[in-house]
Write an enzyme that holds these catalytic residues in place. Structure first.
Site, PDB file in Angstrom:
ATOM      1  CB  ALA A 159       8.370   3.419  -6.515  1.00  0.00           C
ATOM      2  CG  ASN A 204      -2.346   3.966   3.515  1.00  0.00           C
ATOM      3  OD1 ASN A 204      -3.315   3.156   2.867  1.00  0.00           O
ATOM      4  ND2 ASN A 204      -1.139   3.203   3.900  1.00  0.00           N
ATOM      5  CG  ASP A 255      -5.602  -4.750   4.024  1.00  0.00           C
ATOM      6  OD1 ASP A 255      -4.664  -4.491   4.872  1.00  0.00           O
ATOM      7  OD2 ASP A 255      -5.930  -3.956   3.182  1.00  0.00           O
ATOM      8  NE  ARG A 276       0.015  -6.553   5.613  1.00  0.00           N
ATOM      9  CZ  ARG A 276       0.204  -5.231   5.429  1.00  0.00           C
ATOM     10  NH1 ARG A 276      -1.124  -4.413   5.725  1.00  0.00           N
ATOM     11  NH2 ARG A 276       1.096  -4.426   5.413  1.00  0.00           N
ATOM     12  CG  HIS A 297      -5.415  -0.281   3.445  1.00  0.00           C
ATOM     13  ND1 HIS A 297      -4.863  -1.518   3.880  1.00  0.00           N
ATOM     14  CD2 HIS A 297      -4.389   0.346   3.729  1.00  0.00           C
ATOM     15  CE1 HIS A 297      -3.679  -1.512   3.882  1.00  0.00           C
ATOM     16  NE2 HIS A 297      -3.298  -0.497   3.775  1.00  0.00           N
TER      17      HIS A 297
HETATM   18  C1  LMR Z   1       0.369  -1.398   5.109  1.00  0.00           C
HETATM   19  O1  LMR Z   1      -0.543  -1.833   5.063  1.00  0.00           O
HETATM   20  O2  LMR Z   1       1.209  -1.972   5.301  1.00  0.00           O
HETATM   21  C2  LMR Z   1       0.399  -0.032   4.296  1.00  0.00           C
HETATM   22  O3  LMR Z   1      -0.907   0.615   4.159  1.00  0.00           O
HETATM   23  C3  LMR Z   1       1.337   1.132   5.148  1.00  0.00           C
HETATM   24  C4  LMR Z   1       0.675   1.175   6.294  1.00  0.00           C
HETATM   25  O4  LMR Z   1       0.791   2.472   6.818  1.00  0.00           O
HETATM   26  O5  LMR Z   1       0.382   0.333   7.112  1.00  0.00           O
END
Ligand code: LMR
Length: 327
Positions: free
Chosen positions: A16, A130, A159, A162, A187
């Protein structure tokens, strides 16, 4: 000029802290929309949230029409147009996101009820805490029929970002040169970054880089990136998550240009054989008003299909673990 009422939960957390100033600056809803920004957190954190409110006021953001902090959802979620559910217990080193399911699940029951009771009739929700897909499923069920299925989304844009970045780097190109890289499923460590339909510099990904690398290094690197950040930083990703949340909402409130796609987890309508009601990531196209269509007709070869099936099987398992919260 219109005003959008935005709730950010977990308002005193790191995600946040990276996100709020950017919403206030107009990066999420653009230069023609004023923001009524509501910081929500547990009552014990409200004093700290007031410090964040002070900073937001001290930014003198021209588009920030109002900013407040509350530990009472009846107040913060009143007439909310967007609720960004960041607040949750983060995972630590050595954990999977799914390990948080029983700890975080109940928070999302409360959020779902509050959104149904207090949100605006057009409310849209993004779940970030999560395991975000299953937390979204929980919140949606808790909200009941008041909030239609297409208002609920969960974040897999991190994701996608990335995957795009890794693929571009491997090809010696830039992120902007990668197209049609969709994330499918959860995820989690089973997510599937579909390179079989992606292009890099206009070429199919498996012509731009070696297929072997895509299968054995790229996929696990994307799946494990969150864990790698936690291992290196000692804390989970924060500003890259904030960037992904901005991208997620921007993609929904702007019509998707040309033949592009973006990824988000949404309530399945049965597309691609994903059981109806499961919250899975798909390639999407936005109509520009927050609503979207799941892109149809994407060809999934046997390799891609087996990856999608594995991640959907995990989502079904997570759903069964929280069965009691879906009553
Ligand atoms: C991420 O993908 O960076 C977040 O969901 C935090 C995590 O627990 O990986």
């Amino acid at each position: 000029m219109s005003t959008v009422r935005v709730v950010v939960t977990g308002a005193t957390g790191q995600v946040a802290y990276a996100l709020l100033p950017r919403i206030a600056a107009g990066e999420m809803f653009g230069p023609d929309t004023e923001i009524d920004l509501r910081l929500s957190d547990i009552p014990a954190m409200v004093e700290k949230a007031k410090g964040v409110v002070m900073e937001l006021k001290d930014g003198a953001y021209p588009l920030l029409a109002n900013v407040s902090a509350s530990g009472d959802r009846a107040e913060s979620h009143h007439d909310a147009d967007w609720v960004l559910l960041v607040g949750s217990v983060p995972r630590g080193p050595g954990m999977e996101r799914g390990d948080l399911i029983r700890k975080n699940g109940p928070i999302f029951v409360e959020e779902g009820k509050a959104i149904a009771q207090h949100g605006s009739k057009n409310v849209r929700v993004v779940v970030i805490g999560n395991p975000c897909n299953t937390n979204c499923l929980i919140a949606r069920h808790a909200a009941g029929d008041t909030v239609p299925a297409d208002r609920w989304t969960a974040l897999t844009r991190l994701d996608q970002n990335r995957a795009v970045s890794l693929l571009a780097a491997k090809a010696g190109l830039r992120s902007k040169d990668v197209a049609h890289l969709a994330i499918w499923g959860n995820h989690s460590a089973t997510l599937y970054p579909d390179f079989t339909n992606a292009t890099v510099g206009g070429k199919p990904a498996d012509q731009a880089v070696e297929r072997g690398w895509l299968e054995t290094e790229f996929i696990p690197a994307v799946q494990q990136r969150g864990a790698a950040v936690i291992a290196a930083r000692g804390a989970s990703s924060a500003f890259s998550a904030a960037q992904a949340i901005l991208d997620h909402v921007k993609s929904l409130v702007n019509r998707t240009p040309g033949d592009e796609w973006f990824s988000a987890a949404v309530v399945s309508d049965g597309s691609y054989g994903v059981e109806r009601g499961i919250v899975s990531s798909f390639p999407l196209r936005s109509k520009g008003d927050g609503s979207y269509d799941i892109v149809q007709g994407v060809k999934l070869d046997a390799f891609a299909r087996s990856k999608v099936e594995a991640t959907i099987a995990e989502l079904e398992k997570e759903r069964d673990i929280v069965k009691d919260l879906l009553a």
